[in-house]
Design an enzyme around this catalytic site. Sequence first.
Site, PDB file in Angstrom:
ATOM      1  N   SER A 125      57.989  66.771  41.913  1.00 39.00           N
ATOM      2  CA  SER A 125      56.769  66.883  42.713  1.00 39.00           C
ATOM      3  C   SER A 125      55.717  67.654  41.913  1.00 39.00           C
ATOM      4  O   SER A 125      55.391  67.268  40.801  1.00 39.00           O
ATOM      5  CB  SER A 125      57.074  67.554  44.059  1.00 39.00           C
ATOM      6  OG  SER A 125      55.986  67.433  44.940  1.00 39.00           O
ATOM      7  N   GLU A 170      56.451  58.353  41.040  1.00 36.69           N
ATOM      8  CA  GLU A 170      56.745  58.325  42.475  1.00 36.69           C
ATOM      9  C   GLU A 170      55.643  59.090  43.186  1.00 36.69           C
ATOM     10  O   GLU A 170      54.840  59.757  42.549  1.00 36.69           O
ATOM     11  CB  GLU A 170      58.122  58.950  42.766  1.00 36.69           C
ATOM     12  CG  GLU A 170      58.283  60.398  42.327  1.00 36.69           C
ATOM     13  CD  GLU A 170      57.797  61.422  43.348  1.00 36.69           C
ATOM     14  OE1 GLU A 170      57.743  61.096  44.551  1.00 36.69           O
ATOM     15  OE2 GLU A 170      57.450  62.540  42.938  1.00 36.69           O
ATOM     16  N   HIS A 194      60.433  61.618  46.742  1.00 31.09           N
ATOM     17  CA  HIS A 194      60.551  62.566  47.851  1.00 31.09           C
ATOM     18  C   HIS A 194      61.502  61.989  48.904  1.00 31.09           C
ATOM     19  O   HIS A 194      61.134  61.749  50.055  1.00 31.09           O
ATOM     20  CB  HIS A 194      59.182  62.858  48.449  1.00 31.09           C
ATOM     21  CG  HIS A 194      58.319  63.711  47.579  1.00 31.09           C
ATOM     22  ND1 HIS A 194      57.763  63.262  46.401  1.00 31.09           N
ATOM     23  CD2 HIS A 194      57.928  65.012  47.710  1.00 31.09           C
ATOM     24  CE1 HIS A 194      57.054  64.236  45.851  1.00 31.09           C
ATOM     25  NE2 HIS A 194      57.137  65.306  46.628  1.00 31.09           N
TER      26      HIS A 194
END
Length: 351
Positions: free
Chosen positions: A145, A251, A321
């Site tokens: 992230s 992502e 995630h």
Amino acid sequence: MNNRRKFFQTALGASMAALVPSTLLGSPLKTDYLTDVIKARALKKGDTIGLVAPGYAIKPEILEEAKHTLKNMGFKPVHTNRILKNHGYFSNTDQERVADLHEMFANKKIDAILCARGGYGCTRIMHMIDYDLIRKNPKIFIGFSDITALLNGIYQETGLVTFHGPVGSTINDPYSINQLQNVVMKTKRIPTITNIGITQQEEYYKPEFERYSITPGTANGKLIGGSLTLVASLMGTAHEPDFTNALVFLEDIEEAPYRIDRMLTQLIQGKTFKNAAGLILGVFKGCDSEPDPSTFTLKEVIMDRIKPLGIPAAYGMTFGHIENNFTLPIGINAQFDANKMTLKLLEKAVR
């Protein structure tokens, strides 16, 4: 992800200046990156793992759960008292977060570093990091992230292989634990990473969990990437990635299709993204929209933006995630098969 777009300005007080390497104060950002790859020592049971929070604050109970999981894995988790001294939405001030990172790399008793969570904040501290310190004290560094910025920045500046894997708040998943251990602990064979089998979980039947080849074929290259939002945020900075001949993995979470479109377009119009060897897309959780003539679905955006590149590419690999996550070593040579949707590491990621 939307919270990451907020900005909180913190002044650098004179009393905190000592926490920043003097060679970095007022100096231009580095643009010539090292090319020699450094591999950290493999983890073994009994090793000590330092927990840091270089971005958002972490709740004490979540930190305790992470420590419990690490203990069950056979490791000794440690952290400093900086990790819980919240500063707005950050875990601490920029200067204290950098100091914590420096301390963990410098401490000879720490064998690896796991980021406790992501959120936002890593791009604020990249210019303050003592990369020479990291180069001289190579350790396994894990996160995803917002940690994408540090994973790629550290690799670019030092050559140290970093690991796009679970953070402390997501490491309690058995699949993620197994994937992590396969990559950062010594094993007899180099792992081939394959998608987790589809279960009866309702989540896997949402459109953004669909698995499909965008452009068939196989490609070899060094792995780089992470969160699309963070990779896009590095464009035009001193830490813009060089995608040439790389296997780029991306992502994201909770971004509308038009925002995915905009970020992919930004990468494509950059200097090197068009020269990537292949593209590996994970699960863009919460990024789809209902079919509507006035908009596009996530899949339509991805096909429209990625297909014309003509490089092997696929969507729906098991990272992002989501509950189950690959651990992807940045800087390691790999082979991607967009037909079979498999990723084979061509070398060990640790020594």
